[in-house]
Each structure stands twice: as C-alpha cells, then as structure tokens.
Design an enzyme around this catalytic site. Sequence first.
Site, mmCIF file in Angstrom:
data_model
loop_
_atom_site.group_PDB
_atom_site.id
_atom_site.type_symbol
_atom_site.label_atom_id
_atom_site.label_comp_id
_atom_site.label_asym_id
_atom_site.label_seq_id
_atom_site.Cartn_x
_atom_site.Cartn_y
_atom_site.Cartn_z
ATOM 1 N N SER A 1 0.839 -1.196 0.000
ATOM 2 C CA SER A 1 0.000 0.000 0.000
ATOM 3 C C SER A 1 0.881 1.256 0.000
ATOM 4 O O SER A 1 1.709 1.409 -0.899
ATOM 5 C CB SER A 1 -0.973 -0.032 1.171
ATOM 6 O OG SER A 1 -2.007 0.889 0.949
ATOM 7 N N ASP B 1 -9.231 -5.352 -4.762
ATOM 8 C CA ASP B 1 -8.397 -4.436 -3.978
ATOM 9 C C ASP B 1 -8.896 -3.001 -4.076
ATOM 10 O O ASP B 1 -9.356 -2.553 -5.115
ATOM 11 C CB ASP B 1 -6.965 -4.501 -4.514
ATOM 12 C CG ASP B 1 -5.916 -4.203 -3.471
ATOM 13 O OD1 ASP B 1 -6.014 -3.149 -2.827
ATOM 14 O OD2 ASP B 1 -5.013 -5.032 -3.306
ATOM 15 N N HIS C 1 -7.581 -5.851 -0.280
ATOM 16 C CA HIS C 1 -6.318 -5.143 -0.076
ATOM 17 C C HIS C 1 -5.332 -5.962 0.759
ATOM 18 O O HIS C 1 -4.130 -5.897 0.536
ATOM 19 C CB HIS C 1 -6.620 -3.818 0.615
ATOM 20 C CG HIS C 1 -5.535 -2.817 0.546
ATOM 21 N ND1 HIS C 1 -5.012 -2.329 -0.634
ATOM 22 C CD2 HIS C 1 -4.855 -2.170 1.536
ATOM 23 C CE1 HIS C 1 -4.082 -1.427 -0.371
ATOM 24 N NE2 HIS C 1 -3.960 -1.329 0.927
#
Length: 373
Positions: free
Chosen positions: A174, A324, A351
């Site tokens: 991320s 995601d 995610h």
Amino acid sequence: MLQAAVRWAAMKNPISSPKSRVFAVLLISTCSFLLFSSSLCSLSAAQGEPGAKLAARGVRPNTTLSPQSGAISVYAVQEGFVDANGVMIYYKTLGRGEPLMILHGGPGASHDYFLPYLLPLARHNRLVFIDERGSGRSQKLENPKGYTVENMVEDVETVRQALGLGKISLLGHSYGGALAQAYALKYQKNLSHLILGSTWSSSKAMNDVFVKMKENMSPELRDRIEKLEGAGLFGHGKDYEKNRYTADYMVAAWGEGYFPYVYHNRPDPNYDPVAQGNTAWDLYREMWGEHGEFIIDGNLKSVEYTDRLATIKVPTLLVVGEHDECDPSLSRTMQQKIAGSQLAIMPNSGHMTFVDQPDLFVRTVDGFLHGGR
C-alpha cells in the site's frame, strides 16, 4: 486508507557509521527458549542421550532439531533502533537467507499488521521489518512537515547501511509500495528484487479510483459520508476526540465504505473500524490529508511516479487483490511501465492479500525471490 488491519532486529552489538548508530537489543523470546528446552528434552529421551551429548554432537543451543526431518525450527527475533539522521527508526529481524526488507502502509500504521501472516517467508529470507518515522515504535517528530516520502527513503537507506545488509529485496504494501518505488527510483543499485503490493504509482489515478468507489456505494452511505466530510472531519466532540476522525466517520468510511475492498476471502472477525483510529494522526493528516478517506490531498500528492517507472531494471513483482481498493488497473499500468515485471492478481482477495490468500501470497513471493523453490 490503510487503517484497515493494523495488528503484530539484526545485530548483537552496536554499529557505528558516519551517518548512523545502531542501538540493538537481542530478544530471544521466553517461549522460544521453552520450545527449545522441551524439544531438546524430548529428543534426548527418545534417543537415550542427555542434552550434553547432543551438544557434543553439534546441536547448537539456539536451534532445535526435529527427529523426523532434522530441520531447524527455532527462529530468534532481534530488534533495536537505528539513528537515521536524528530520528530513531525501529527494526525487527528474523529468518535465514538473503535480506527482505518490508515496508508497511498507512501512512502511519506499523509493521504489526504483517504478522503472523508473513512468518513463513522467514524460512528462506532474513525478514527486516521497520516502523517508518512517526509510526509504531519509531520516534515521532515535533514538526509533522518532516513526514515526507523523501525523508522516509533516506531512513530506509540508513537502516540498510547500518545493519550491513548489502543488496536487499524490498517489499512494500500500500503506502509502503509507494515508498518502495521512491526508494527504487533513487537507490536501485542497492536492490536485488522489488515487490510492490496493493499500491499505486500515481495519486491522481488513485483519486480517480476513489471517485468510482464512492459512485458504487449505496446512495444512503455516500450521502452520509459526504455530509460528514462536508462538516469537516476534525475538531468535533470532546477535547480528546478533536484530533482524529469522528467515530461515525470511521464506521462509515473504514467500515462500510472500505471493508468490501479490504477483505474478501477471509474477513477479519476482529476488525473494528473505530479501533483502526489508533494511528499516527499527525503523520496521517500531513501525508494523506484532512478531507477524508476518498481523496489524497496531503503531501502524498507528490507520488506521481508512473512516467519514471521505466527506469527500474531490477526484477519486479506486483501483487494485488482481485477486489483491492488499490484497483488492479493501477498494478497493470505499473507492470506495463517496468520491463520484465510480473503481475500476480490474488483471486477472491481484497487489499490484505496476505490475509485473504496467505499460502498463495507466500508461495508467490518465495517463488519470485527463489525461482520457484
């Protein structure tokens, strides 16, 4: 954005360099010691040999042998701090093999949410987790202006040098993936592999994804979120509540809004959107921004790396969840820019790919790093 799942070090002696000093503490957990003692006693009894004879045969006191396989089964944890240009950066290491440094998301989360899911990687890699400046156990800054991608790149490089890691594989998840890209663009010569997980290379493109995410919400949820954002997200409630999102917004944004994009195959039964508010808010507001979860308008607006990705020549793997919040289209764009890169889309995953598909994630990463071992 990544307050969706925040849960769970490499020299014995201090190391000095012109730029940094490592204050390292070796922590071998009590349970590891007990595991060793129990296993050693069991092995001794089974073979009719006292522990002293095993030691004489070369069984080291920090390892345990399985009678069936003979495999080493104890992994010591080391942790400490690196003084990175005046900021104490926390690190934790465990495992055997070439170094794999791992960068967490948030921004403002910590390495804890990777564990225990990434532990199997320690069998073939020396895992090096850090908490980025202002996050987790690392030092906080008085002036939040010091929370920038560029400064964190230098922190990563200082940790690499201070721990004597040489060339590293770098995995970023991320926001950590954006940080990993920035590191690669400056210090590519120090990388052997690059792994970009559930991330983005353009904040403008990420903001476009958020627009579509809002469009796909129910009208009631979208209206509720936009009403809360329109009223301002900080300064409400009692004094102790004023420097964070309201609980109503955490539930609406992180719970109802994000949750379908965070977990899919194995939703965390302990997930609590309000509990995710335990984060580094000064850092988050500086980097992500102050206008909500569905727009990046802090200093992370500077993350516009797409046109520079072609300069990355190290072997690169992109991992993303099928559902995601960092939409797979973002990873496809990055794959097209980085010559020879590989893209792995984790099926039925959000995610938190390593939570939704833990075995597949570990096999994919290990296969990339070690040629399908």
